[in-house]
Design a protein around this motif. Structure first.
Motif, short mmCIF file in Angstrom:
data_model
loop_
_atom_site.label_atom_id
_atom_site.label_comp_id
_atom_site.label_asym_id
_atom_site.label_seq_id
_atom_site.Cartn_x
_atom_site.Cartn_y
_atom_site.Cartn_z
N VAL A 39 0.83 -1.20 0.00
CA VAL A 39 0.00 0.00 0.00
C VAL A 39 0.86 1.26 0.00
CG1 VAL A 39 -1.70 1.34 1.30
CG2 VAL A 39 -1.94 -1.14 1.12
N PHE A 40 1.87 1.31 0.87
CA PHE A 40 2.65 2.53 1.03
C PHE A 40 3.67 2.75 -0.08
CE2 PHE A 40 1.19 1.95 5.45
CZ PHE A 40 0.65 3.21 5.66
N THR A 41 3.95 1.72 -0.86
CA THR A 41 4.89 1.90 -1.97
C THR A 41 4.19 1.99 -3.33
OG1 THR A 41 5.22 -0.51 -2.14
CG2 THR A 41 6.78 0.74 -0.78
N GLN A 42 2.99 1.44 -3.44
CA GLN A 42 2.29 1.44 -4.72
C GLN A 42 1.47 2.70 -4.95
OE1 GLN A 42 2.43 -0.91 -7.27
NE2 GLN A 42 4.12 -1.72 -6.06
N LEU A 43 1.01 3.34 -3.89
CA LEU A 43 0.19 4.54 -4.04
C LEU A 43 1.07 5.79 -4.04
CD1 LEU A 43 -2.90 3.75 -1.76
CD2 LEU A 43 -2.64 3.42 -4.22
N LYS A 44 0.95 6.59 -5.08
CA LYS A 44 1.75 7.81 -5.18
C LYS A 44 1.42 8.80 -4.07
CE LYS A 44 2.30 7.59 -10.21
NZ LYS A 44 2.06 8.29 -11.49
N LEU A 45 0.22 8.69 -3.55
CA LEU A 45 -0.24 9.60 -2.50
C LEU A 45 0.67 9.56 -1.27
CD1 LEU A 45 -2.67 11.50 -1.85
CD2 LEU A 45 -3.73 9.53 -0.74
N PHE A 46 1.25 8.40 -0.98
CA PHE A 46 2.06 8.23 0.23
C PHE A 46 3.54 8.55 0.01
CE2 PHE A 46 -1.42 5.16 1.32
CZ PHE A 46 -1.89 5.86 2.42
N ARG A 47 3.96 8.69 -1.22
CA ARG A 47 5.40 8.75 -1.51
C ARG A 47 6.05 10.05 -1.06
NH1 ARG A 47 5.21 6.09 -7.60
NH2 ARG A 47 4.37 4.07 -6.95
N ILE A 55 6.59 4.65 8.36
CA ILE A 55 5.82 3.41 8.50
C ILE A 55 6.36 2.34 7.56
CG2 ILE A 55 3.54 2.37 8.18
CD1 ILE A 55 2.33 5.06 9.03
N THR A 56 6.76 2.75 6.35
CA THR A 56 7.35 1.80 5.41
C THR A 56 8.64 1.22 5.95
OG1 THR A 56 6.40 3.05 3.56
CG2 THR A 56 8.17 1.50 3.05
N VAL A 57 9.49 2.09 6.50
CA VAL A 57 10.75 1.61 7.09
C VAL A 57 10.48 0.70 8.27
CG1 VAL A 57 12.85 2.33 8.28
CG2 VAL A 57 12.03 3.63 6.31
N GLU A 58 9.48 1.05 9.08
CA GLU A 58 9.14 0.21 10.22
C GLU A 58 8.66 -1.16 9.78
OE1 GLU A 58 6.36 0.26 14.24
OE2 GLU A 58 5.79 1.44 12.50
N SER A 59 7.89 -1.21 8.70
CA SER A 59 7.41 -2.50 8.21
C SER A 59 8.57 -3.39 7.78
CB SER A 59 6.44 -2.29 7.03
OG SER A 59 5.29 -1.59 7.44
N ILE A 60 9.58 -2.77 7.17
CA ILE A 60 10.76 -3.54 6.77
C ILE A 60 11.52 -4.03 8.00
CG2 ILE A 60 12.99 -3.42 5.58
CD1 ILE A 60 11.73 -1.35 3.70
N GLN A 131 -5.39 11.45 8.05
CA GLN A 131 -5.40 9.99 8.05
C GLN A 131 -4.14 9.43 8.70
OE1 GLN A 131 -5.20 8.26 4.15
NE2 GLN A 131 -5.09 6.17 4.92
N ILE A 132 -2.97 9.91 8.26
CA ILE A 132 -1.71 9.41 8.80
C ILE A 132 -1.57 9.72 10.28
CG2 ILE A 132 0.80 9.69 8.70
CD1 ILE A 132 -0.20 8.04 6.46
N THR A 133 -2.00 10.92 10.68
CA THR A 133 -1.92 11.30 12.08
C THR A 133 -2.74 10.37 12.96
OG1 THR A 133 -1.56 13.63 11.51
CG2 THR A 133 -2.34 13.15 13.74
N ALA A 134 -3.97 10.09 12.54
CA ALA A 134 -4.83 9.18 13.31
C ALA A 134 -4.23 7.78 13.37
CB ALA A 134 -6.22 9.14 12.68
N MET A 135 -3.68 7.31 12.26
CA MET A 135 -3.08 5.98 12.22
C MET A 135 -1.87 5.88 13.14
SD MET A 135 -3.51 5.42 8.10
CE MET A 135 -2.26 4.16 7.97
N SER A 199 -9.15 3.03 10.18
CA SER A 199 -9.17 4.00 9.09
C SER A 199 -9.96 3.45 7.90
CB SER A 199 -7.73 4.34 8.65
OG SER A 199 -7.75 5.19 7.52
N SER A 200 -11.14 4.00 7.68
CA SER A 200 -11.95 3.57 6.54
C SER A 200 -11.28 3.96 5.22
CB SER A 200 -13.35 4.20 6.62
OG SER A 200 -13.26 5.62 6.64
N ARG A 201 -10.55 5.06 5.23
CA ARG A 201 -9.85 5.49 4.02
C ARG A 201 -8.73 4.51 3.68
NH1 ARG A 201 -6.17 10.28 2.56
NH2 ARG A 201 -6.94 10.91 0.51
N PHE A 202 -8.04 4.01 4.69
CA PHE A 202 -6.99 3.03 4.45
C PHE A 202 -7.57 1.73 3.91
CE2 PHE A 202 -3.95 -0.26 5.85
CZ PHE A 202 -2.80 0.24 5.26
N ARG A 203 -8.77 1.36 4.36
CA ARG A 203 -9.42 0.17 3.83
C ARG A 203 -9.69 0.32 2.34
NH1 ARG A 203 -12.17 0.29 8.93
NH2 ARG A 203 -13.98 1.36 8.03
N ARG A 204 -10.14 1.50 1.93
CA ARG A 204 -10.37 1.74 0.51
C ARG A 204 -9.07 1.71 -0.28
NH1 ARG A 204 -13.91 5.69 2.70
NH2 ARG A 204 -12.41 7.35 2.23
#
Length: 247
Positions: A39-47, A55-60, A131-135, A199-204
């Motif tokens: 999700v965090f690498t495929q969507l340009k919105l997060f880049r 969050i991406t680094v933490e997942s790794i 969204q990111i702040t709430a997450m 996060s309903s937005r993250f689900r979408r």
């Protein structure tokens, strides 16, 4: 039933509990962290978002920690000791680091909130920051709640070790250790599940990545292998996906 046989049964249960929960947590963690990375690498919105990058680094890093934790779980289950308790520095770090990490994420979240309030941001950027702040805030709360019991136990066990000469007390401590360790390891598996739950937005966005990107890409490659490529207007398709990302 003698106290010795009871303590043996408790130790046996603790061993089985550690192995089973360790494998379950490892499986859920791999799935969750892979989906997070997608999700965090495929969507340009997060880049272009710093918190999304963290969050991406933490997942790794969670992958690395999970490999370490499953190894320690197996060592603890087999030998009754993961060897980390012999190093006082490690114990202090394991009690201190969660506070530092939680504080860091809290500062980042607070920094985002101040920017949302003060800056005149575009609607898309404002939605993303909220969204990111709430997450991140939910992640911090979960991290503190799940880390504190095990870290408190580790500090206690170093200062007040239980001897094997007291089999019942030792067995109970081992069982407590196994339970608290499984709770602690949950910390490194639940990021994705926290995000998708709150996060309903993250689900979408997850649905968009899995259905519109991964599934469509897989179908494209299958058609290409079978020489059945359908004509696709890539520009129209990309613009449509970008608009869906911002919803």
């Amino acid at each position: 039933m003698s106290s010795s046989s009871v303590s043996d049964e408790i130790l046996k249960f603790a061993t089985q509990y550690s192995l089973y929960t360790g494998c379950i947590m490892f499986s859920f963690g791999v799935i969750g962290n892979v989906l997070n990375l997608l999700v965090f690498t495929q969507l340009k919105l997060f880049r272009t978002n710093r918190c999304a990058f963290y969050i991406t680094v933490e997942s790794i890093s969670n992958f690395i920690y999970q490999l370490l934790s499953i190894t320690l779980t197996i060592l603890t289950a087999i030998y009754g000791d993961d060897a980390t308790g012999r190093f006082l520095i490690w114990c202090k770090l394991s009690g201190f680091l969660p506070v530092v990490i939680a504080s860091l994420f809290s500062i980042l979240a607070y920094h985002n909130v101040r920017h949302i309030v003060r800056r005149q941001l575009p609607i898309v950027r404002r939605k993303l920051d909220k969204q990111i702040t709430a997450m991140v805030l939910m992640r911090v709360i979960a991290f503190v709640c799940l880390s504190s019991p095990y870290n408190a136990y580790r500090i206690y066990s170093i200062n007040f070790p239980t001897s094997r000469s007291m089999p019942m007390a030792y067995a109970i401590i081992r069982l407590i250790q196994a339970i608290l360790l499984s709770i602690f390891i949950t910390n490194y598996t639940i990021n994705f599940y926290i995000f998708i739950l709150f996060s309903s937005r993250f689900r979408r966005q997850v649905k968009l990545v899995l259905v519109k990107k991964c599934w469509e890409r897989w179908k494209y490659w299958c058609c290409r292998i079978n020489n059945q490529i359908e004509p696709v207007n890539s520009e129209t398709r990309n613009s449509q996906m970008e608009s869906e990302e911002n919803v």
